[in-house]
Design an enzyme around this catalytic site. Structure first.
Site, short mmCIF file in Angstrom:
data_model
loop_
_atom_site.label_atom_id
_atom_site.label_comp_id
_atom_site.label_asym_id
_atom_site.label_seq_id
_atom_site.Cartn_x
_atom_site.Cartn_y
_atom_site.Cartn_z
CG HIS A 127 34.95 6.96 47.12
ND1 HIS A 127 34.63 5.94 46.26
CD2 HIS A 127 34.38 6.62 48.32
CE1 HIS A 127 33.95 5.01 46.88
NE2 HIS A 127 33.76 5.41 48.15
CG HIS A 142 30.55 7.05 45.33
ND1 HIS A 142 31.34 7.78 46.20
CD2 HIS A 142 29.85 6.19 46.09
CE1 HIS A 142 31.09 7.36 47.44
NE2 HIS A 142 30.20 6.40 47.40
CB CYS A 190 24.64 -1.60 55.90
SG CYS A 190 26.24 -2.39 55.76
CG HIS A 239 29.95 0.24 56.89
ND1 HIS A 239 28.93 -0.47 56.30
CD2 HIS A 239 30.09 1.37 56.15
CE1 HIS A 239 28.46 0.21 55.26
NE2 HIS A 239 29.15 1.32 55.15
CE LYS A 245 35.93 11.18 50.58
NZ LYS A 245 37.08 12.06 50.76
N1 MSP Z 1 22.23 4.88 48.86
C1 MSP Z 1 22.58 3.51 48.63
C2 MSP Z 1 22.04 3.04 47.29
C3 MSP Z 1 20.56 3.17 47.11
S1 MSP Z 1 20.05 2.65 45.53
C4 MSP Z 1 18.39 2.65 45.61
C5 MSP Z 1 24.09 3.35 48.65
N2 MSP Z 1 24.81 4.45 48.42
S2 MSP Z 1 26.40 4.54 48.44
O1 MSP Z 1 26.69 5.91 48.15
O2 MSP Z 1 26.91 4.02 49.66
O3 MSP Z 1 27.00 3.60 47.36
C6 MSP Z 1 26.42 3.41 46.12
C7 MSP Z 1 27.29 2.69 45.16
O4 MSP Z 1 28.58 3.27 45.02
C8 MSP Z 1 27.62 1.23 45.42
O5 MSP Z 1 26.61 0.34 45.17
C9 MSP Z 1 28.64 1.05 44.34
O6 MSP Z 1 27.98 1.00 43.09
C10 MSP Z 1 29.43 2.34 44.43
N3 MSP Z 1 30.61 2.16 45.24
C11 MSP Z 1 30.89 2.64 46.49
N4 MSP Z 1 32.15 2.25 46.84
C12 MSP Z 1 32.70 1.51 45.85
C13 MSP Z 1 33.93 0.90 45.60
N5 MSP Z 1 34.93 0.94 46.45
N6 MSP Z 1 34.09 0.26 44.41
C14 MSP Z 1 33.11 0.22 43.45
N7 MSP Z 1 31.95 0.79 43.66
C15 MSP Z 1 31.69 1.40 44.85
O7 MSP Z 1 24.57 2.25 48.85
#
Ligand code: MSP
Length: 519
Positions: A21, A24, A133, A158, A308
């Site tokens: 989304h 990311h 998490c 979550h 999501k």
């Molecule tokens: N897999 C772990 C990270 C491992 S790094 C060694 C993880 N993945 S994740 O897909 O859940 O999320 C990764 C990143 O996505 C978050 O740290 C953040 O940078 C970004 N985001 C996810 N949702 C977000 C928002 N709503 N807003 C901004 N960034 C967000 O955690």
């Protein structure tokens, strides 16, 4: 090899349980802009991104979808995560998947080393676990559930019930690194940024560090612990290592030496893993800690972190299909202060697109180029740049670069935008169309258009990391030679500016008909 310093920058590696989304995509774009800036400065730059594919979350998603975790991950990576990079124009140098052999092998090497050096022991653990998490939780991290989860304890992030897990695990003696970590935060105040995240990390470590459970035996989707194959490595321990396994740890010392240490761009939700667990792991292995960990804020939708699982996720292509990838990049980095939370709205995006990109920048470019064609057959007049504009070009170049060194991406864009605004005002005040009517003003007309073209070229160079598509069109149109992203960004103001302009085939930022179409 570029002559400059090494600049290795990473994004988090993303869980492949679902499609990306805009949260990311935001992290990706921020890291990409920083990387492009450094590349354009001549630094020996490397941008790494990738996917995090082990752990219970992926396993459960795969099972729920009647497939294997590997097949699930393969499909999501190819159909969603790699295409995301195209959608938002990311120029990454590598993409690592934690299921690749290069990673799995190096993780085993790292773990064995820590085990041999006495940093790992076996023990029992019982605690609350949040699969969202992928982390054991303390009571502070939980709250009473409501509605369908009434009576259960739910994770504050979550909003879903935690599980009670009791396992024989291997533990990493993280507690032994408490003092060294506190010393690191103290002696290198820039290690964790921004200050709000740094303070939170220091508070957390000061409360005392427990040892970390780093293996699981209740399921087998992960990298096997080398000395005990009935366990797999804890997904975070495995994932954090991607930052060194991707640049040669355990396989190519020369590459590791050249790249490491890195700057990590992460969401603030996972800053703790990067600023506490990760440096402790590196200390245990006698490796250098990262250069910096920057924890950015959350994109909020309706006041809540977009996600999501809460059905507030917006797909990046929903935005880029209408506004284009440049506008996506520009909007999220200029409208939201990097390091703070920010709300997304279609209205704001649409208004800024129209005012700043289409009217502010795009029109300026079209008008100036059209006038040089009309009054000088396209040949940029050989005249000096007017002093106030020349001075502004120099000062915004310095300020935009300096802001990047502080991760202040929005500020860097705002500095550059001073030049956009100044040039628009300059054209309005100088009225080149009026000068053109008076043959006695020919020299003045030359100076005004030479100044405007020069300013546009400087803008193209400075904005290339944020607006790679538009600036790649603008640069040759104002007579720039070579590729815009190869022009030294720290000296943007000093480009020659005396070529031949060519008309833009279409506006840099075309008019968007209706906002409703976009929503
Ligand atoms: N897999 C772990 C990270 C491992 S790094 C060694 C993880 N993945 S994740 O897909 O859940 O999320 C990764 C990143 O996505 C978050 O740290 C953040 O940078 C970004 N985001 C996810 N949702 C977000 C928002 N709503 N807003 C901004 N960034 C967000 O955690």
């Amino acid at each position: 090899m570029p002559a400059g310093d090494s600049f290795y920058i990473t994004t988090p590696i993303f869980y492949v349980n679902d499609v990306p989304h805009i949260g990311h995509a935001y992290t990706e774009v921020a890291a990409d802009v920083l990387a492009r800036f450094h590349r354009q400065r001549g630094d020996d730059t490397w941008l790494l991104t990738g996917t995090d594919e082990h752990g219970q979350k992926i396993l459960r998603t795969a099972v729920a979808n009647d497939t294997t975790p590997q097949a699930w991950a393969d499909q999501l990576v190819e159909s969603a995560w790699k295409p995301l990079l195209e959608t938002i124009d990311i120029r990454n140098d590598d993409f690592i998947r934690t299921t690749e052999a290069r990673h799995e092998k190096a993780v085993a090497t790292f773990l064995q080393r820590l085990y041999d050096d006495g940093h790992i022991y076996s023990g029992e653990y019982e605690g609350y676990y949040c699969v969202g998490c992928e982390e054991y939780k303390q009571l502070d991290d939980l709250q009473p559930g409501e509605g369908e989860f009434l009576g259960a304890l739910v994770c504050k992030i979550h909003g879903r019930p935690v599980e009670i897990l009791k396992e024989k695990n291997y533990f990493f003696r993280m507690s032994a690194f408490e003092d060294r970590l506190l010393d690191l935060y103290e002696t290198r105040p820039d290690f964790v940024q921004p200050a709000s995240v740094r303070n939170e990390i220091i508070q957390f470590v000061k409360q005392g560090l427990a040892d970390l459970s780093i293996s699981r035996s209740s399921f087998d989707w992960g990298i096997k612990v080398p000395w005990d194959e009935s366990h797999v490595v804890y997904v975070w321990f495995d994932a954090l290592l991607n930052y060194i396994t991707a640049v040669g740890y355990g396989a190519d010392d020369e590459q590791l030496e050249r790249r490491w240490p890195a700057v990590h761009i992460v969401g603030k939700d996972i800053a703790r893993f990067h600023a506490v667990i990760w440096p402790a792991m590196l200390m245990a292995a006698d490796l250098e800690v990262p250069k910096a960990v920057f924890g950015h804020g959350w994109l909020l939708v309706g006041g809540e972190k977009m996600s999501k699982s809460k059905l507030t996720g917006i797909a990046p292509a929903q935005i880029t299909d209408t506004f284009g990838s440049d506008a996506f990049r520009y909007y999220f980095l200029s409208a939201i202060t990097f390091g703070q939370d920010g709300s997304f709205s279609w209205e704001d995006l649409s208004a800024r697109y129209q005012a700043e990109l289409a009217n502010g920048f795009g029109n300026l470019a079209s008008r100036v180029i059209a006038m040089v064609i009309k009054y000088f057959d396209g040949a940029v007049p050989d005249a000096a740049v007017d002093a106030p504009i020349a001075e502004l070009e120099r000062s915004v170049t310095v300020a935009a670069n300096e802001a990047i060194d502080r991760f202040a991406v929005g500020e860097s864009i705002a500095e550059t935008w001073k030049l956009v605004d100044a040039l628009n005002l300059y054209i309005t005040e100088q009225e080149p169309w009026a000068l053109a009517k008076d043959p006695a003003q020919r020299d003045r007309l030359k100076a005004v258009l030479a100044t405007a073209v020069h300013g546009l070229g400087t803008l193209a160079i400075l904005l290339s990391p944020v607006l790679p598509q538009a600036t790649a069109r603008l640069w040759p149109a104002v007579g720039g030679e070579g590729e815009v992203d190869a022009q030294p960004i720290h000296e943007a103001y000093s480009w020659s500016g005396h070529g031949t302009v060519t008309a833009l085939e279409s506006s840099l930022f075309p008019r968007i008909e209706t906002v409703e179409d976009a929503g």
